[in-house]
Write a protein that holds these residues in place. Structure first.
Motif, PDB file in Angstrom:
ATOM      1  N   UNK A 150       0.909  -0.943   0.105  1.00 49.47           N
ATOM      2  CA  UNK A 150       0.051  -0.011   0.086  1.00 49.47           C
ATOM      3  C   UNK A 150       1.015   1.241   0.046  1.00 49.47           C
ATOM      4  N   UNK A 151       0.270   2.569  -0.472  1.00 45.18           N
ATOM      5  CA  UNK A 151       1.162   3.584  -0.675  1.00 45.18           C
ATOM      6  C   UNK A 151       0.002   4.700  -0.276  1.00 45.18           C
ATOM      7  N   UNK A 152       0.385   5.908   0.088  1.00 37.74           N
ATOM      8  CA  UNK A 152      -0.420   7.081   0.560  1.00 37.74           C
ATOM      9  C   UNK A 152       0.407   8.303   0.778  1.00 37.74           C
ATOM     10  N   UNK A 153       0.265   9.333   0.199  1.00 38.24           N
ATOM     11  CA  UNK A 153       1.033  10.631   0.610  1.00 38.24           C
ATOM     12  C   UNK A 153       0.410  11.026   1.717  1.00 38.24           C
ATOM     13  N   UNK A 154       1.132  11.420   2.714  1.00 37.37           N
ATOM     14  CA  UNK A 154       0.765  12.013   3.937  1.00 37.37           C
ATOM     15  C   UNK A 154       0.517  13.417   3.840  1.00 37.37           C
ATOM     16  N   UNK A 155      -0.171  14.026   4.788  1.00 31.60           N
ATOM     17  CA  UNK A 155      -0.335  15.581   5.045  1.00 31.60           C
ATOM     18  C   UNK A 155      -1.428  15.957   3.905  1.00 31.60           C
ATOM     19  N   UNK A 156      -1.457  17.556   3.788  1.00 34.99           N
ATOM     20  CA  UNK A 156      -2.636  17.962   3.091  1.00 34.99           C
ATOM     21  C   UNK A 156      -2.436  17.348   1.336  1.00 34.99           C
ATOM     22  N   UNK A 157      -1.210  17.493   0.866  1.00 38.11           N
ATOM     23  CA  UNK A 157      -0.986  17.129  -0.407  1.00 38.11           C
ATOM     24  C   UNK A 157      -0.212  18.105  -1.419  1.00 38.11           C
ATOM     25  N   UNK A 158       0.248  17.440  -2.503  1.00 37.39           N
ATOM     26  CA  UNK A 158       1.203  18.209  -3.300  1.00 37.39           C
ATOM     27  C   UNK A 158       2.602  18.062  -2.922  1.00 37.39           C
ATOM     28  N   UNK A 159       2.813  17.718  -1.849  1.00 41.53           N
ATOM     29  CA  UNK A 159       4.223  17.095  -1.351  1.00 41.53           C
ATOM     30  C   UNK A 159       4.448  16.547  -0.336  1.00 41.53           C
ATOM     31  N   UNK A 160       5.508  16.572   0.431  1.00 42.04           N
ATOM     32  CA  UNK A 160       5.969  16.061   1.504  1.00 42.04           C
ATOM     33  C   UNK A 160       6.462  14.426   1.479  1.00 42.04           C
ATOM     34  N   UNK A 161       5.649  13.914   2.346  1.00 46.23           N
ATOM     35  CA  UNK A 161       6.308  12.286   2.479  1.00 46.23           C
ATOM     36  C   UNK A 161       5.251  11.206   2.212  1.00 46.23           C
ATOM     37  N   UNK A 162       5.704  10.104   1.396  1.00 50.78           N
ATOM     38  CA  UNK A 162       4.608   9.000   0.810  1.00 50.78           C
ATOM     39  C   UNK A 162       5.112   7.873   1.804  1.00 50.78           C
ATOM     40  N   UNK A 163       4.003   7.595   2.422  1.00 53.36           N
ATOM     41  CA  UNK A 163       4.023   6.285   3.604  1.00 53.36           C
ATOM     42  C   UNK A 163       3.963   4.998   2.339  1.00 53.36           C
ATOM     43  N   UNK A 164       4.881   3.956   2.718  1.00 54.04           N
ATOM     44  CA  UNK A 164       5.140   2.924   2.028  1.00 54.04           C
ATOM     45  C   UNK A 164       4.890   1.537   2.833  1.00 54.04           C
ATOM     46  N   UNK A 165       3.708   0.866   2.538  1.00 52.61           N
ATOM     47  CA  UNK A 165       3.542  -0.515   3.226  1.00 52.61           C
ATOM     48  C   UNK A 165       4.226  -1.554   2.375  1.00 52.61           C
ATOM     49  N   UNK A 166       5.277  -2.270   2.916  1.00 50.85           N
ATOM     50  CA  UNK A 166       5.640  -3.300   2.245  1.00 50.85           C
ATOM     51  C   UNK A 166       6.516  -4.209   2.916  1.00 50.85           C
ATOM     52  N   UNK A 167       6.604  -5.483   2.618  1.00 49.75           N
ATOM     53  CA  UNK A 167       7.449  -6.597   3.288  1.00 49.75           C
ATOM     54  C   UNK A 167       8.832  -6.347   3.296  1.00 49.75           C
ATOM     55  N   UNK A 168       9.804  -6.917   3.994  1.00 48.17           N
ATOM     56  CA  UNK A 168      11.228  -6.498   4.057  1.00 48.17           C
ATOM     57  C   UNK A 168      11.818  -6.645   2.482  1.00 48.17           C
ATOM     58  N   UNK A 169      11.718  -7.509   2.041  1.00 44.68           N
ATOM     59  CA  UNK A 169      12.176  -7.729   0.611  1.00 44.68           C
ATOM     60  C   UNK A 169      12.030  -6.783  -0.319  1.00 44.68           C
ATOM     61  N   UNK A 170      10.681  -6.385  -0.106  1.00 44.02           N
ATOM     62  CA  UNK A 170      10.160  -5.429  -1.371  1.00 44.02           C
ATOM     63  C   UNK A 170      10.722  -4.156  -0.910  1.00 44.02           C
ATOM     64  N   UNK A 171      10.792  -3.826   0.547  1.00 42.51           N
ATOM     65  CA  UNK A 171      11.402  -2.613   1.044  1.00 42.51           C
ATOM     66  C   UNK A 171      12.958  -2.438   0.620  1.00 42.51           C
ATOM     67  N   UNK A 172      13.612  -3.377   0.526  1.00 42.16           N
ATOM     68  CA  UNK A 172      15.000  -3.175   0.033  1.00 42.16           C
ATOM     69  C   UNK A 172      15.015  -2.993  -1.404  1.00 42.16           C
ATOM     70  N   UNK A 173      14.117  -3.452  -2.151  1.00 41.16           N
ATOM     71  CA  UNK A 173      13.894  -3.609  -3.647  1.00 41.16           C
ATOM     72  C   UNK A 173      13.742  -2.067  -3.878  1.00 41.16           C
ATOM     73  N   UNK A 174      12.543  -1.476  -3.236  1.00 40.53           N
ATOM     74  CA  UNK A 174      11.968  -0.014  -3.443  1.00 40.53           C
ATOM     75  C   UNK A 174      13.110   0.982  -3.133  1.00 40.53           C
ATOM     76  N   UNK A 175      13.784   0.904  -2.069  1.00 35.54           N
ATOM     77  CA  UNK A 175      14.885   1.594  -1.387  1.00 35.54           C
ATOM     78  C   UNK A 175      15.902   1.630  -2.435  1.00 35.54           C
ATOM     79  N   UNK A 176      16.219   0.743  -3.086  1.00 34.59           N
ATOM     80  CA  UNK A 176      17.649   0.740  -4.020  1.00 34.59           C
ATOM     81  C   UNK A 176      16.927   1.368  -5.445  1.00 34.59           C
ATOM     82  N   UNK A 177      15.712   1.460  -5.941  1.00 32.39           N
ATOM     83  CA  UNK A 177      15.143   2.253  -6.643  1.00 32.39           C
ATOM     84  C   UNK A 177      15.277   3.825  -6.395  1.00 32.39           C
TER      85      UNK A 177
END
Length: 199
Positions: A150-177
């Motif tokens: 799952x993913x979701x932009x936090x806050x009001x919108x247009x910028x800031x931080x994206x919350x990413x829900x992922x298992x450990x292996x997927x986290x490593x892959x996404x962080x490399x990207x």
């Protein structure tokens, strides 16, 4: 008193178009449900469900979009559309109730949590044209293509931080990207506001 003062300064003195949830959660700390009544605000801490909250922490992280924005003008657009988007906000409210029940459940599932997060993000994007943009959409899309739950932009919108829900292996892959982007672990703070420095 701290969050009431913060709300007063932002909304009444500075005349900013901002909500009240950020001031409340940063003042009180924890992982909370916040109910806004006509004349009062009721909050309940979910810390007794720490086992489920730990699963959220361990399977989540934040990606900084690299975009700073003034949340007040995004919120202003949201407010102007609020009457037109009544059905959407009702659906978002129902998703919030469903998520609260899931966190309190003995059968908590990070997959279900991620699915609810996606649903809420897809709905939130329809509330204003200012919620998202090409770069944020690209971040979310790449995360989901690389096995994020799952993913979701936090806050009001247009910028800031994206919350990413992922298992450990997927986290490593996404962080490399997104190795050129700042990313941070998700950690719940239960302490609330504290004095950290005395003159």
């Amino acid at each position: 008193k701290i969050y009431q003062l913060a709300v007063h300064i932002e909304q009444n003195l500075n005349k900013e178009n901002v909500g009240s949830q950020d001031q409340i959660i940063s003042s009180l700390g924890g992982f909370r449900v916040i109910n806004f009544k006509k004349k009062k605000i009721i909050t309940s801490d979910l810390k007794q469900y720490k086992k489920n909250l730990s699963k959220i922490e361990n399977n989540s992280f934040l990606i900084y979009s690299g975009i700073q924005r003034n949340s007040s003008w995004v919120a202003k657009d949201l407010i102007s559309n609020i009457n037109k988007k009544g059905k959407t906000y009702k659906k978002l409210y129902k998703l919030t109730i469903e998520c609260e029940k899931l966190i309190k459940s003995k059968n908590f599932s990070i997959e279900k949590f991620g699915k609810l997060l996606n649903e809420s993000w897809n709905l939130k994007k329809t509330t204003s044209k200012l919620i998202t943009n090409k770069k944020i959409n690209e971040i979310c899309s790449k995360c989901l293509k690389n096995k994020a739950i799952g993913v979701k932009l936090l806050g009001a919108g247009s910028g800031g931080f994206v919350l990413v829900v992922a298992k450990k292996n997927a986290q490593l892959r996404i962080k490399k990207i997104f190795k050129k982007s700042y990313h941070f672990p998700l950690k719940i703070s239960y302490g609330g506001s504290k004095i950290i420095c005395h003159e």
